[in-house]
Design an enzyme around this catalytic site. Structure first.
Site, PDB file in Angstrom:
ATOM      1  N   LYS A  91       8.185  -2.448   5.444  1.00  0.00           N
ATOM      2  CA  LYS A  91       7.525  -1.673   4.398  1.00  0.00           C
ATOM      3  C   LYS A  91       8.540  -0.794   3.671  1.00  0.00           C
ATOM      4  O   LYS A  91       8.462  -0.601   2.451  1.00  0.00           O
ATOM      5  CB  LYS A  91       6.422  -0.808   5.014  1.00  0.00           C
ATOM      6  CG  LYS A  91       5.701   0.098   4.005  1.00  0.00           C
ATOM      7  CD  LYS A  91       4.651   0.945   4.693  1.00  0.00           C
ATOM      8  CE  LYS A  91       3.950   1.869   3.705  1.00  0.00           C
ATOM      9  NZ  LYS A  91       4.864   2.853   3.086  1.00  0.00           N
ATOM     10  N   ARG A  92       9.502  -0.278   4.405  1.00  0.00           N
ATOM     11  CA  ARG A  92      10.519   0.599   3.808  1.00  0.00           C
ATOM     12  C   ARG A  92      11.299  -0.137   2.715  1.00  0.00           C
ATOM     13  O   ARG A  92      11.647   0.440   1.684  1.00  0.00           O
ATOM     14  CB  ARG A  92      11.476   1.095   4.895  1.00  0.00           C
ATOM     15  CG  ARG A  92      12.418   2.199   4.431  1.00  0.00           C
ATOM     16  CD  ARG A  92      13.301   2.703   5.554  1.00  0.00           C
ATOM     17  NE  ARG A  92      12.514   3.363   6.592  1.00  0.00           N
ATOM     18  CZ  ARG A  92      12.327   2.871   7.813  1.00  0.00           C
ATOM     19  NH1 ARG A  92      12.856   1.710   8.152  1.00  0.00           N
ATOM     20  NH2 ARG A  92      11.607   3.514   8.705  1.00  0.00           N
TER      21      ARG A  92
END
Length: 504
Positions: free
Chosen positions: A265-266
């Protein structure tokens, strides 16, 4: 295939479904449909500490949006239900007990502190602590292999915490087969005695998924590469129960755009692309982007996910879901990780944009802008047909087409310097006259009249067409000038030319 194909997608409801999970679900779905089989959804919620309210609904909604709905699962065709592991926990103890009775598993009462001390002791000697044949019966560890049956039962009766560990075999070579990875050999001496069951009545993933796959008649387990290290244990468990194991296929990782490390997600947050199919609102109020809300077509998402690890063996890149089902083959799935390319995902969406009906796109476009609420959707569809080739997302339409709906109130400064020269006013007055004289106001007649005048008078096309475009659009952009004039009509065209002349 001799048996009816049954595959399962078994996510944990601990948050939103990552596109890596969607890819796993897709490959299961394609394989099932290719072979006329069943695609089962099972919710693996044995870890109640990590359970997130609403996550299961998100998973179901995501599969439905992607058009890969499950055939069988919670609330749907429950032939082998229930399909939530938390509702099946009464089943697992009997299987743990069976392994203990047959000497294939044992009770272990070691505390976390004692195990930590063992690890540190091994590390001090430059060794790695593994709970297995090497030390499980030497007396330092507290388990039913060194305790008497009476001592073991007394501890259980006293309410001491325990786990049930699988008794990994010693001095064996385990031969495993993976559809994607091929033949794998494992020395059982390197395996640890994994925990299968805990005294709180809950199984670990290892026991629960084996029991559930067996009871649900799963024929093929298609899952992520992260489960490959567990394959040996799972095959040993099937052997221990005397059950026929399903066939296994472990999918490659989806890698970061750099190609180094697993996509997270980062990475999406940092580079500005979604990693979830649908927008997700976390319990703490934070919102994560979704492909749906970012304007992607579900068909495009499915197409690009299919190419993350699978290759049809041809140059073809655009596949409908039906095409994917027809062409999909696990043996064409790569072993190596698949690099995620955000630009390629946009390319897929652009291709699917061109395949959409203009009227459907117009309805989506109209819903996004209050300025279009009173405008006939059929007119909007004609506009969409002129500009969609330049767009990747519907939310880009307004920037490409606003001049079809609103009169320019200003002119781009850089474009004005380029288009407006000495004599432009006179040229535009003449063009206005030509427009007024064009009775059959069609693209062809406008083109014939204006281009014919330019040619007859040996005027440079740029001297006429650039200021004309500036008048109509407010900038030097947009589709064909004559298409714009036809769409906005004679009166509006004349009005815009007048406006430009007044501004010079």
């Amino acid at each position: 295939m001799s048996k009816n194909v049954r595959v399962r997608f078994a996510p944990s409801p601990t948050g939103p479904l990552h596109i890596g999970g969607v890819r796993t679900a897709l490959f299961n779905y394609l394989f099932a449909k290719k072979h006329g089989g069943d695609f089962v959804l099972r919710i693996e919620d044995t870890d109640q500490n990590r359970y997130v309210e609403g996550a299961e609904d998100y998973i179901v909604d995501a599969l439905n949006w992607c058009n890969i709905p499950f055939d069988e699962g919670p609330g749907k065709n429950e032939k082998f239900g229930p399909y939530r592991q938390s509702e099946r926990k009464h089943l697992y103890k009997q299987y743990a007990d069976k392994l203990i009775t047959e000497g294939k598993a044992y009770y272990a009462f070691d505390t976390a502190e004692a195990l930590d001390a063992e690890r540190k002791g091994h590390e001090a000697e430059g060794k790695t602590f593994i709970y297995n044949w090497h030390n499980r019966e030497k007396g330092r560890l507290v388990n039913s292999l060194v305790l008497t049956a009476e001592e073991t039962q007394a501890k259980i009766d006293a309410g001491e915490n325990y786990v049930v560990r699988f008794k990994s075999p010693q001095d064996e070579t385990l031969h495993l087969k993976d559809i994607i990875r091929g033949d794998i050999k494992i020395d059982t001496n390197v395996l640890d005695d994994k925990i299968l069951f805990k005294s709180d009545g809950m199984p670990t993933y290892h026991l629960a998924n084996i029991v559930d796959d067996h009871l649900m008649d799963i024929t093929h387990v298609i899952r992520g590469e992260e489960w490959l290290p567990s394959l040996a244990l799972h095959k040993l468990l099937y052997n221990a129960f005397g059950w026929e194991a399903p066939e296994f296929a472990h999918l490659p990782l989806i890698l970061k755009p750099t190609g180094k490390g697993k996509l997270s997600k980062r990475d999406g947050d940092k580079l500005g692309f979604p990693v979830f199919p649908l927008e997700y609102k976390a319990p703490d109020g934070t919102v994560s982007k979704g492909y749906k809300e970012d304007g992607y077509f579900s068909e495009a998402v499915i197409n690009f996910l299919a190419f993350l690890g699978w290759n049809p063996g041809t140059e073809q890149e655009l596949f409908s879901l039906e095409n994917l089902i027809s062409e999909f083959d696990l043996e064409r799935v790569n072993k190596a990780g698949a690099r995620f390319d955000p630009d390629k995902t946009k390319w897929f969406n652009h291709q699917y944009m061109q395949q959409q009906l203009d009227l459907n796109l117009a309805e989506q476009f109209k819903a996004l802008h209050a300025e279009l609420s009173e405008i006939d959707v059929n007119y909007i569809a004609l506009v969409v047909g002129l500009i969609k080739e330049r767009a990747t997302f519907v939310n880009e339409f307004w920037g490409l087409s606003h001049f079809f709906f609103t009169t320019p109130t200003s002119y781009d400064e850089k474009a004005s310097k380029k288009a407006l020269k000495e004599g432009t006013s006179e040229i535009m007055e003449t063009v206005k006259g030509l427009v007024l004289k064009t009775n059959d106001f069609s693209v062809e007649n406008l083109q014939t009249n204006i281009k014919g005048w330019i040619t007859d008078n040996e005027i440079g096309f740029g001297k006429v067409m650039m200021p004309l475009r500036l008048a109509l659009v407010g900038a030097l952009q947009g589709p064909d000038v004559f298409d714009i004039m036809f769409m906005i009509g004679k009166n509006e065209t004349v009005k815009r030319i007048d406006n430009l002349i007044k501004s010079i």
